[in-house]
Design an enzyme around this catalytic site. Structure first.
Site, short mmCIF file in Angstrom:
data_model
loop_
_atom_site.label_atom_id
_atom_site.label_comp_id
_atom_site.label_asym_id
_atom_site.label_seq_id
_atom_site.Cartn_x
_atom_site.Cartn_y
_atom_site.Cartn_z
N GLU A 57 0.86 -1.43 -0.12
CA GLU A 57 0.12 -0.13 -0.05
C GLU A 57 0.95 1.27 -0.19
O GLU A 57 0.43 2.28 -0.82
CB GLU A 57 -0.90 0.14 1.26
N HIS A 126 -10.09 -5.83 10.34
CA HIS A 126 -10.70 -5.77 8.95
C HIS A 126 -11.82 -5.04 9.04
O HIS A 126 -12.76 -4.76 7.87
CB HIS A 126 -10.59 -6.93 8.31
#
Length: 333
Positions: A57, A126
């Protein structure tokens, strides 16, 4: 159409309109995205404009920032907002600051699309709503549409904006349906929407909780005669403070709904805004409805208990009106 389809169609139309728009992220090409937002776009536009990346990322967000500085308009897809923490330095210390640090000589027309939220049994790491981290940062714009029409209009606005925009999606919204206009008219980033006018109390939310607030308001109007005015913030930075304050000055009461934790949350900022701008018009303290202050459990029953619900919102509305004597006795029953 669905929220999911509105996003996909908007990405496609903007790529057709402007050859500088390209997509970049993990598994967005061959796999067509974890949530199928980019379905069919690799086949149509090719790998130069739909770029699959390694699982890094920080790396691909930084590459997108560089591309934006040189005149392209990248749209980054982060698989979840939780993974944005791995790119935090790139987003906060670079994308948000480049325009100011270099005296306006360079713009960063970057969009970062990313979903968040609980309810899908994805576990504590998450399932977070950490948009506050980014709404806190000057130089970023942060938007959070709650319905398919706003998903289209705000994504159009984000892609065409010359500043970096964090575009928040909630996993629970992807399959929701709604009318979407044919025309490509961008929304105004920083402008809230009054999705239901009312006179008794102001209900304020964003993303999933704006949709929940509207649902609750319609049900309370039908069954109990409570007339809620519902505000969908749509944008967290810039924040449309005047719309919120003007509404509370009319209704004299407010409930704020949010999917994040209560402490230091978006709701705290809204409550402070109301206190600054409408304190003398309030008949009761501002009520806040948020998730439990725990890492979100995996077990479905515990996850459901931790997340704010329609029942929580309805209870807060009733209790606020009851405290100031504006809930009729038959409604209270």
């Amino acid at each position: 159409m669905t929220y999911r389809q509105a996003l996909r169609d908007t990405l496609r139309s903007e790529m057709l309109r402007d050859e500088n728009v390209f997509l970049i992220g993990e598994e967005i090409g061959i796999f067509e995205g974890s949530y199928k937002i980019t379905a069919g776009l690799l086949a149509e536009f090719g790998e130069q404009r739909v770029r699959d990346t390694p699982i890094s990322e920080e790396g691909f967000t930084g590459a997108a920032i560089g591309a934006a500085m040189l005149g392209l308009r990248p749209v980054v897809e982060l698989m979840t907002i939780n993974f944005s923490l791995l790119a935090l330095d790139q987003i906060v210390n670079h994308a948000a600051k480049i325009h100011g640090m270099f005296g306006g000589q360079c713009r960063v027309p970057l969009v970062i699309r990313t979903p968040g939220g609980g309810g899908q049994q994805l576990g504590a790491t998450h399932s977070q709503n950490i948009e506050l981290y980014y709404a806190f940062v000057p130089g970023l714009k942060v938007v959070a549409p709650s319905n398919p029409a706003d998903a289209k209009a705000l994504l159009l606005a984000a892609i065409r904006d010359d500043d970096p925009v964090l575009f928040l999606e909630n996993l629970a919204l992807y399959n929701t349906r709604g009318e979407v206009p044919d025309h490509d008219e961008p929304a105004e980033i920083g402008r809230a929407a009054i999705t239901r006018p009312g006179t008794d109390i102001t209900v304020i939310g964003y993303s999933r909780m704006a949709a929940v607030g509207l649902q609750v308001a319609e049900e309370l109007a039908r069954t109990e005669g409570i007339d809620c005015e519902v505000i969908d913030l749509r944008s967290l930075r810039p924040l449309d403070r005047p719309t919120v304050v003007e509404s509370v000055r009319r209704t004299h009461a407010a409930v704020v709904l949010e999917d994040d934790w209560l402490t230091y949350g978006i709701g705290a900022e809204i409550a402070a805004t109301i206190s600054d701008g409408a304190f003398d018009q309030l008949d009761a303290p501002v009520r806040r409805v948020a998730m439990a202050e725990v890492p979100l459990p995996y077990a479905k029953s515990l996850e459901t208990a931790a997340l704010p619900s329609a029942d929580d919102a309805a209870t807060a509305i009733r209790e606020t009106l009851s405290a100031v004597g504006r809930l009729r006795r038959e409604e209270a029953r």
